[in-house]
Motif scaffolding. Structure first.
Motif, PDB file in Angstrom:
ATOM      1  N   THR A  14       0.975  -1.105   0.109  1.00  0.00           N
ATOM      2  CA  THR A  14      -0.013  -0.053   0.175  1.00  0.00           C
ATOM      3  C   THR A  14       0.832   1.298  -0.063  1.00  0.00           C
ATOM      4  O   THR A  14       1.828   1.241   0.622  1.00  0.00           O
ATOM      5  CB  THR A  14      -0.977  -0.123   1.265  1.00  0.00           C
ATOM      6  N   PHE A  15       0.416   2.375  -0.734  1.00  0.00           N
ATOM      7  CA  PHE A  15       1.223   3.437  -0.695  1.00  0.00           C
ATOM      8  C   PHE A  15       0.308   4.841  -0.165  1.00  0.00           C
ATOM      9  O   PHE A  15      -1.001   4.856  -0.455  1.00  0.00           O
ATOM     10  CB  PHE A  15       1.497   3.638  -2.263  1.00  0.00           C
ATOM     11  N   ASP A  16       1.103   5.574   0.517  1.00  0.00           N
ATOM     12  CA  ASP A  16       0.406   6.841   1.099  1.00  0.00           C
ATOM     13  C   ASP A  16       0.710   8.033  -0.088  1.00  0.00           C
ATOM     14  O   ASP A  16      -0.142   9.149  -0.052  1.00  0.00           O
ATOM     15  CB  ASP A  16       0.762   7.207   2.221  1.00  0.00           C
ATOM     16  N   LYS A  17       1.501   7.766  -0.763  1.00  0.00           N
ATOM     17  CA  LYS A  17       1.912   8.844  -1.886  1.00  0.00           C
ATOM     18  C   LYS A  17       1.755   8.226  -3.404  1.00  0.00           C
ATOM     19  O   LYS A  17       1.742   6.896  -3.398  1.00  0.00           O
ATOM     20  CB  LYS A  17       3.162   9.382  -1.836  1.00  0.00           C
ATOM     21  N   PRO A  18       1.269   8.886  -4.430  1.00  0.00           N
ATOM     22  CA  PRO A  18       1.140   8.254  -5.754  1.00  0.00           C
ATOM     23  C   PRO A  18       2.352   7.442  -6.386  1.00  0.00           C
ATOM     24  O   PRO A  18       3.633   7.842  -5.852  1.00  0.00           O
ATOM     25  CB  PRO A  18       1.049   9.380  -6.718  1.00  0.00           C
ATOM     26  N   VAL A  19       2.188   6.292  -6.950  1.00  0.00           N
ATOM     27  CA  VAL A  19       3.266   5.822  -7.549  1.00  0.00           C
ATOM     28  C   VAL A  19       3.298   5.602  -9.039  1.00  0.00           C
ATOM     29  O   VAL A  19       2.182   5.296  -9.697  1.00  0.00           O
ATOM     30  CB  VAL A  19       3.295   4.393  -7.046  1.00  0.00           C
ATOM     31  N   LYS A  20       4.289   5.887  -9.711  1.00  0.00           N
ATOM     32  CA  LYS A  20       4.267   5.983 -11.278  1.00  0.00           C
ATOM     33  C   LYS A  20       5.250   5.058 -11.716  1.00  0.00           C
ATOM     34  O   LYS A  20       6.514   4.795 -11.225  1.00  0.00           O
ATOM     35  CB  LYS A  20       4.550   7.499 -11.842  1.00  0.00           C
ATOM     36  N   ILE A  21       4.832   3.973 -12.382  1.00  0.00           N
ATOM     37  CA  ILE A  21       5.579   2.902 -13.071  1.00  0.00           C
ATOM     38  C   ILE A  21       5.795   3.022 -14.468  1.00  0.00           C
ATOM     39  O   ILE A  21       4.752   3.607 -15.235  1.00  0.00           O
ATOM     40  CB  ILE A  21       4.903   1.577 -12.600  1.00  0.00           C
ATOM     41  N   LEU A  22       6.992   2.856 -15.161  1.00  0.00           N
ATOM     42  CA  LEU A  22       7.272   2.650 -16.373  1.00  0.00           C
ATOM     43  C   LEU A  22       7.156   0.970 -16.779  1.00  0.00           C
ATOM     44  O   LEU A  22       8.191   0.386 -16.320  1.00  0.00           O
ATOM     45  CB  LEU A  22       8.235   3.367 -17.005  1.00  0.00           C
ATOM     46  N   ILE A  23       6.316   0.670 -17.638  1.00  0.00           N
ATOM     47  CA  ILE A  23       6.332  -0.516 -18.292  1.00  0.00           C
ATOM     48  C   ILE A  23       7.311  -0.609 -19.503  1.00  0.00           C
ATOM     49  O   ILE A  23       6.813   0.219 -20.349  1.00  0.00           O
ATOM     50  CB  ILE A  23       4.821  -1.167 -18.481  1.00  0.00           C
ATOM     51  N   VAL A  24       8.349  -1.192 -19.728  1.00  0.00           N
ATOM     52  CA  VAL A  24       9.210  -1.212 -21.068  1.00  0.00           C
ATOM     53  C   VAL A  24       8.961  -2.683 -21.359  1.00  0.00           C
ATOM     54  O   VAL A  24       9.377  -3.681 -20.851  1.00  0.00           O
ATOM     55  CB  VAL A  24      10.692  -1.043 -20.434  1.00  0.00           C
ATOM     56  N   VAL A  25       8.435  -2.778 -22.772  1.00  0.00           N
ATOM     57  CA  VAL A  25       8.102  -4.162 -23.136  1.00  0.00           C
ATOM     58  C   VAL A  25       8.535  -4.152 -24.664  1.00  0.00           C
ATOM     59  O   VAL A  25       8.709  -3.099 -25.532  1.00  0.00           O
ATOM     60  CB  VAL A  25       6.718  -4.110 -23.153  1.00  0.00           C
ATOM     61  N   SER A  26       9.098  -5.387 -25.048  1.00  0.00           N
ATOM     62  CA  SER A  26       9.696  -5.767 -26.325  1.00  0.00           C
ATOM     63  C   SER A  26       8.495  -6.723 -26.810  1.00  0.00           C
ATOM     64  O   SER A  26       8.313  -7.620 -26.574  1.00  0.00           O
ATOM     65  CB  SER A  26      10.811  -6.453 -26.472  1.00  0.00           C
ATOM     66  N   PRO A  27       7.694  -5.841 -27.846  1.00  0.00           N
ATOM     67  CA  PRO A  27       6.452  -6.840 -28.365  1.00  0.00           C
ATOM     68  C   PRO A  27       7.145  -7.671 -29.475  1.00  0.00           C
ATOM     69  O   PRO A  27       6.187  -8.350 -30.658  1.00  0.00           O
ATOM     70  CB  PRO A  27       5.529  -5.718 -29.006  1.00  0.00           C
TER      71      PRO A  27
END
Length: 183
Positions: A14-27
């Motif tokens: 759980t988080f009390d501040k926003p979380v920003k994730i980058l998904i890096v994908v090879s399609p």
């Protein structure tokens, strides 16, 4: 194929501040990548985090893209998604080993990375592992990144920059305090 062994899964962080994730994908294998993305997105959404997605040509480019993003953006964590299926040459070993090693080195430098690059013998193995309703390795990689973000927030503020920090900037050295010139 035997059923997958059951294993313990940590509760979602759980988080009390926003979380920003980058998904890096090879399609490279688009259908497999799409399933992994679906699993990762669902896990990130379930934690209340946000995400961006960037595509790169192959598994070897995933660590480089993460390194660039870390230097030039503001992501809290990263999810590496791709698939390498064994072929007839030694290229398989190179791609598997080098992409994994590069991700591990970035992680040891403090980046929060969930490694979801599948390394399999057959397409069928990849399909089972990528399926969000089966092994859901995309979701597992996202969960790993989110757990590392939670750990980072628990233990201290994030530091920017990729690369090793000179010891005098990071540790106390023989009687000098951090930040004190060592002559």
């Amino acid at each position: 194929m035997a059923a997958a062994e059951q294993h313990y899964i940590l509760p979602r962080p759980t988080f009390d501040k926003p979380v920003k994730i980058l998904i890096v994908v090879s399609p490279y294998y688009k259908d497999i990548a799409d399933n992994m993305i679906a699993g990762a997105k669902a896990e990130i959404d379930a934690c209340g985090a946000t995400y961006d997605i960037v595509e790169v040509p192959g598994a070897l480019e995933i660590p480089t893209a993460i390194g660039i993003a870390e230097r030039m953006s503001n992501f809290d964590g990263y999810v590496a998604l791709g698939c390498v299926i064994r072929g007839e040459t030694t290229h398989y070993e190179t791609v598997c080993n080098d992409s994994s090693r590069a991700l591990q080195l970035l992680g040891l430098q403090g980046l929060c990375i969930g490694n979801g690059i599948l390394t399999v013998e057959t397409r069928k193995q990849a399909e089972v592992r990528a399926d969000p309703a089966d092994q859901n390795k995309g979701g597992g990689a996202a969960a790993a990144a989110l757990h590392l973000v939670a750990l980072t927030r628990k233990w201290g503020a994030s530091r920017k920059g990729v690369g090793f920090v000179p010891a005098q900037d990071e540790y106390q050295i023989a009687g000098t305090s951090k930040g004190t010139p060592t002559a």
